[in-house]
Design a protein around this motif. Structure first.
Motif, PDB file in Angstrom:
ATOM      1  N   HIS A 149      85.728  55.808  42.584  1.00  0.00           N
ATOM      2  CA  HIS A 149      84.804  55.317  43.208  1.00  0.00           C
ATOM      3  C   HIS A 149      84.657  53.691  42.845  1.00  0.00           C
ATOM      4  O   HIS A 149      83.362  53.822  42.356  1.00  0.00           O
ATOM      5  N   PRO A 150      85.606  52.348  43.176  1.00  0.00           N
ATOM      6  CA  PRO A 150      85.342  51.312  42.274  1.00  0.00           C
ATOM      7  C   PRO A 150      84.140  50.269  43.186  1.00  0.00           C
ATOM      8  O   PRO A 150      84.719  50.061  44.367  1.00  0.00           O
ATOM      9  N   ILE A 151      83.515  49.547  42.693  1.00  0.00           N
ATOM     10  CA  ILE A 151      83.031  48.474  43.547  1.00  0.00           C
ATOM     11  C   ILE A 151      83.503  47.587  42.145  1.00  0.00           C
ATOM     12  O   ILE A 151      83.701  47.255  40.958  1.00  0.00           O
ATOM     13  N   ILE A 152      83.522  46.189  42.352  1.00  0.00           N
ATOM     14  CA  ILE A 152      83.525  44.980  41.851  1.00  0.00           C
ATOM     15  C   ILE A 152      82.469  44.185  42.639  1.00  0.00           C
ATOM     16  O   ILE A 152      81.885  43.742  43.235  1.00  0.00           O
ATOM     17  N   VAL A 153      81.506  43.986  41.464  1.00  0.00           N
ATOM     18  CA  VAL A 153      80.953  43.201  41.262  1.00  0.00           C
ATOM     19  C   VAL A 153      80.450  41.664  41.005  1.00  0.00           C
ATOM     20  O   VAL A 153      79.069  40.885  41.755  1.00  0.00           O
TER      21      VAL A 153
END
Length: 497
Positions: free
Chosen positions: A101-105
């Protein structure tokens, strides 16, 4: 870094992989942790899980197998060797798209080809640097340095695939996630967790099935004194050993050195006993034929039980989840051997695998598998007729009734017996095979949805590797049945006096 998912009835445990420098700057993991609590999610992270004095690499090697992992992607993430090592281990574990479950910050643009190439180039250079430093140096004097060199080698060799996998995931912009309290990220985890109860219970069911398998092994050793004598002699154990203890010895060997057990101990023991008996037909043929037949039958069944231990217990849980979440009857397997398909599908159906030679005796296939090439103009009907013959061997294929056929396959798959049937169609990794055509496959699945279609692939990194040495195991199975086939004429009823 990443922490292990621990079974807990009240909480959903989720791992998080992130760059420490990003967390210091924006505190996203702290923020995520607060929102997880309201959703009954326990976020496992390094500052609340790592033990004092524990080595980081050992820790991550143990803990990268969680069912849910939140990856906080950033430029520093793709430059940090521990983060990339975590991502590599997660990817190698398989089922990447369902688990991650990815997040790009930040502004790391994974869709930019030039950026992805620059990351790959970075890791190639890093590996070259340490390789040059260690060139000509004694491994015994620089153990940890060589370990790091191997880690950087693995990262550099797989960096392109890792970046492309990361780029292929649809991600919600960080601002939208924050505005919704990360609902787009966390709600699907809750949904997936609800499904997990079915395959968690299957894990217990699988354990019970393997106890049945052990009982069947005891039964076969009890049926054939000759088989028991052969194994006792090969293992050099006391001849008075009880059958239950002997089976426990076999199971222990399965868990530690299955290949040696099948290649050497089982093969040699049975071959020597059959060879020995083959010289006694002239003087004791009335007795020996019956014993010979029982020895071959029990050896076949015992071997079929033992190969089930090639499948990892944890993989069966993952496999159960993947099959139950798949709406189609088409499944892919990450190898190119029909005998391995028989083992895995049998373990899934909780039955003893049964093997046979293909028509040319060049490979071992499943007893109920349909693998023949189609020859008629109506390809789907031809396949259905071949399946009909397998299911109804005494009925003519001209009487083909698809509803009856589907109902029969479904009923036999559901039998609560380790002797149940295992019907499926194997599609080889061959671009000229008719079932490569999507339209033909869809038509077959429409007309007979109860029949699994299994697509063989020699390499498929997206699936967990069930049996690391599947090609070697397939060869051992082939050699074993080739050996049994050599002695089959001796057990013919025609030899009885």
């Amino acid at each position: 870094m990443i922490k292990k998912e621990i079974t807990n009835n009240s909480n959903i445990n989720v791992l998080v992989s992130y760059s420490w420098s990003v967390e210091r700057d924006i505190g996203i993991v702290d923020e995520l942790e607060k929102h997880c609590q309201s959703r009954n999610i326990h976020l496992l992270r390094d500052n609340n899980q790592i033990k004092h004095g524990e080595l980081i690499q050992q820790f991550m090697d143990k803990l990268t197998g969680g069912e849910h992992v939140i990856t906080v992607f950033s430029k520093s993430y793709f430059q940090a060797h521990w983060c990339m090592y975590e991502l590599l281990k997660i990817w190698q574990r398989g089922d990447f798209h369902n688990r991650i479950h990815p997040i790009i910050v930040d502004d790391c643009d994974l869709q930019d080809v030039a950026y992805r190439i620059s990351v790959v180039d970075h890791w190639v250079v890093e590996h070259e640097k340490i390789r040059e430093l260690l060139k000509g140096r004694d491994l015994a004097l620089f153990v940890e340095e060589f370990k790091k060199a191997n880690m950087l080698r693995d990262i550099s060799q797989n960096a392109n695939q890792l970046m492309n996998f990361a780029a292929g995931r649809l991600t919600t912009p960080l601002e939208q996630l924050k505005a919704s309290n990360y609902a787009q990220l966390l709600d699907p985890i809750n949904s997936l967790h609800k499904t997990s109860s079915s395959y968690t219970s299957h894990a217990q069911s699988d354990q019970n099935f393997m106890l049945e398998v052990k009982a069947r092994m005891q039964e076969e050793l009890d049926k054939s004194n000759l088989l028991r004598e052969a194994i006792v002699r090969q293992f050099r154990v006391d001849s008075s050993i009880d059958i239950k203890t002997l089976v426990n010895i076999l199971v222990d060997r399965c868990e530690n050195s299955l290949d040696e057990l099948l290649r050497d101990d089982m093969h040699i023991a049975i071959d020597e006993k059959l060879h020995e008996l083959s010289f006694r037909f002239d003087i004791e043929s009335s007795w020996i034929v019956k014993e010979f037949q029982q020895l071959i039958s029990s050896a076949d069944m015992l071997f079929s039980c033992l190969v089930l231990y090639a499948v990892r217990e944890q993989w069966m849980v993952d496999y159960f989840q993947r099959y139950n979440l798949t709406v189609s009857s088409l499944y892919q397997m990450p190898f190119n051997s029909e005998s391995i398909v028989e083992i895995i599908t049998s373990r899934y159906l909780q039955r003893i695998p049964r093997f046979k030679f293909n028509n040319t005796k060049t490979e071992i296939t499943g007893e109920d598998a349909v693998t023949a090439w189609v020859t008629y103009f109506d390809i789907v009907t031809d396949i259905l007729q071949k399946v009909w013959i397998q299911v109804f061997p005494t009925d003519r294929p001209e009487k083909l009734n698809e509803r009856r056929l589907g109902a029969q396959i479904k009923a036999r798959h559901k039998r609560k017996s380790i002797k149940k049937n295992n019907y499926y169609v194997v599609i080889p990794d061959d671009p000229t095979h008719p079932l490569i055509d999507t339209g033909i496959r869809e038509e077959l699945m429409r007309r007979l949805p109860e029949l699994p279609l299994i697509f063989l692939k020699s390499s498929n990194q997206e699936n967990a590797l069930v049996i690391p040495e599947s090609e070697e195991l397939a060869s051992l199975i082939f050699d074993f049945y080739l050996m049994l086939d050599k002695y089959t004429p001796y057990s013919s009823p025609d030899l009885k006096t």
